[in-house]
Scaffold this active site. Structure first.
Site, mmCIF file in Angstrom:
data_model
loop_
_atom_site.group_PDB
_atom_site.id
_atom_site.type_symbol
_atom_site.label_atom_id
_atom_site.label_comp_id
_atom_site.label_asym_id
_atom_site.label_seq_id
_atom_site.Cartn_x
_atom_site.Cartn_y
_atom_site.Cartn_z
ATOM 1 N N SER A 61 0.811 -1.216 0.000
ATOM 2 C CA SER A 61 0.000 0.000 0.000
ATOM 3 C C SER A 61 0.845 1.267 0.000
ATOM 4 C CB SER A 61 -0.949 -0.006 1.204
ATOM 5 O OG SER A 61 -1.841 -1.089 1.103
ATOM 6 N N ASP A 153 14.233 -12.509 9.402
ATOM 7 C CA ASP A 153 13.821 -12.465 7.998
ATOM 8 C C ASP A 153 14.406 -13.649 7.229
ATOM 9 O OD1 ASP A 153 12.510 -9.985 8.447
ATOM 10 O OD2 ASP A 153 14.440 -8.971 8.342
ATOM 11 N N ARG A 258 16.032 0.055 12.473
ATOM 12 C CA ARG A 258 16.883 -0.725 13.375
ATOM 13 C C ARG A 258 18.369 -0.363 13.237
ATOM 14 N NH1 ARG A 258 14.414 -4.589 16.251
ATOM 15 N NH2 ARG A 258 12.298 -5.232 15.654
#
Length: 504
Positions: A61, A153, A258
């Site tokens: 989005s 991840d 991060r």
């Protein structure tokens, strides 16, 4: 002949394969079907390189609304850096030249630090390899790599393999692995300074487990039940790779959230109560801008400043506009649609409708769509806005639950809201373009029948609701929407907008 324009973004409403996974196709949508039967429509690509993402990556989005509002493909950080590495233009990047020249001319060590994995969320392995290659080209003897291990991840024990690959690359390129630590310590983002200190002490003082074989040290950590994210500091005792006064550091994470805290303690702020002090004379380079307030750090790849977005261009030409959505997508029709700008432009009004307070949206699949629609119809009837953009969130937010019958209810609600919105628009001299930012509800099941909660790679619709019986529309990408809106408004397209008008 210019008219007023309404842009309706049906979030997560892609064009599916019409199989059983395609909830939009399988749910009765009488009004949507009538639009497709009676008005010109085409397809827009909304993923991968067509929206400035890496090839094959699903749209989202944020990226979608950025492209829609900008009227051009806005290349994301990862793609920009990948391109610079691939075509070797990174060698001419003035900050790269300054970093490596400084180290070479002053006999200083150069340090690369960042998330060492192929997760692709915070950093890229390829970027690290390229930095090693540049060091080799400059002939810098002391090139040290500080590896922050992933396991979030990527798989929790994939890190050992990454260290093996990096070691092999360094042997033919440049660089030595000086330290290893889990991202739990090096990449905190919640001001848990006691964690950051573990990473700081490793980088600055070489504190941690002393090892001569970094691959073996990783295996020993696994044997102790500690996986990548939580690897305790490991220092390579065969080299002195600590960060010293006047050294060069390149933090190769391209995502900022991060990377901030470690940057703060190394360059911005002494924390004597934690025993952390900034390092004098450090030449510190961030891959992208981590924080606008940071002083004295260099940026390798600055953010693209998107000028002349649709919102900005309309405001500059004295047009009135309304941006409306419920909470979940409000930032998308305002901040992202306006190219990353928080404050409204002149004569830009905004309506925020609160999203329902439920734990998950399968509990209220209609969300606040009817409330958005009612406020929108009121605004249309005032006829005071030259341009209106609305986002209906349901296809995406309910799509993310993966609950099929809830997604069906969401799709039915959208069909009803589209009907009332379009009928009001037609009655008040608006032409309407209906699109989506990416797919989701069009692909609700995986091949094995399990719920699919992710976005799809499918194209999205472009429907043009107009009284002009001769109008035709072409296929395109999200960047072509803004030029098509300008066509309706009878306004020339600014040079900054490189998308094309799809209305013929």
């Amino acid at each position: 002949m210019s008219k007023k324009a309404l842009l309706m973004i049906l979030d997560g409403w892609g064009i599916g394969d019409q199989g059983k996974d395609d909830v939009i196709f399988n749910t009765p949508t009488p009004y949507w079907d009538s639009l497709l039967a009676n008005y010109p429509h085409s397809e827009l690509q909304a993923s991968g390189e067509n929206v400035g993402l890496p090839d094959g990556q699903m749209g989202n989005s944020e990226v979608g609304h950025l492209n829609i509002g900008a009227g051009r493909i806005v290349y994301q950080d990862l793609v920009k850096i990948n391109r610079a590495c691939a075509d070797n233009s990174i060698m001419k990047n003035p900050e790269i030249v300054s970093a490596f020249s400084y180290a070479k001319e002053n006999g200083k060590n150069i340090h690369f630090m960042g998330l060492t994995s192929n997760g692709g969320v915070h950093s890229s392995f390829d970027h690290l390899f390229k930095l090693c290659d540049i060091s080799k080209e400059y002939g810098i003897e002391n090139t040290f790599i500080h590896c922050f291990m992933d396991g979030r991840d990527t798989d929790p024990k994939s890190g050992k393999g990454f260290i093996e690959q990096l070691t092999a690359h360094c042997e033919k390129s440049a660089g030595k692995i000086a330290s290893i630590v889990g991202r739990f310590y090096a990449m905190d983002r919640d001001k848990r300074w006691e964690r950051v200190k573990e990473a700081y002490d490793l980088l600055v003082e070489g504190k941690g487990k002393q090892a001569t074989d970094m691959v073996q040290a990783m295996q020993e950590s696994y044997d102790e039940g500690v996986t990548d994210e939580f690897i305790k500091p490991i220092n390579n005792s065969t080299v002195d790779g600590t960060i010293k006064e006047g050294d060069v550091v390149i933090f190769f994470n391209y995502r900022n959230d991060r990377a901030k805290e470690l940057t703060v303690v190394l360059t911005q702020q002494d924390m004597p109560e934690q025993g952390m002090h900034t390092i004098p004379g450090l030449q510190f380079y961030c891959m992208t801008p981590y924080d606008a307030s940071f002083k004295g750090v260099h940026i390798l790849f600055d953010k693209e400043n998107v000028q002349n977005t649709l919102g900005e261009y309309l405001a500059a030409n004295g047009k009135t506009q309304l941006h409306i959505a419920e909470t979940e997508k409000y930032a998308h029709v305002t901040f992202f649609f306006n190219g990353g700008r928080e404050t409204p432009y002149d004569a830009e009004e905004r309506i925020l409708v609160p999203s329902p307070k439920v734990a998950t949206y399968d509990l209220k699949p209609e969300m606040s769509a009817y409330e958005v629609k009612d406020k929108l119809v009121e605004a249309i009837k005032t006829q005071k806005f030259d341009f209106i953009v609305v986002n209906y969130a349901n296809g995406d937010m309910v799509g993310h639950t993966g609950i099929y019958d809830a997604i069906e209810k969401a799709v039915k609600a959208i069909d009803e809201c589209v009907k009332d919105t379009v009928e009001a628009a037609k009655a008040n001299d608006y032409e309407v373009i209906i699109i989506a930012d990416h797919g989701n509800a069009d692909h609700a099941l995986n091949e094995d029948g399990t719920p699919n909660t992710a976005h799809s790679l499918n194209p999205v619709p472009f429907v043009y609701v107009t009284e002009n019986k001769n109008a035709k529309v072409e296929n395109g990408v999200l960047a072509d929407v803004a030029p098509s809106i300008l066509h309706i408004l009878g306004m020339p397209q600014p040079a900054d907008m490189t998308g094309r008008d799809l209305i013929k």
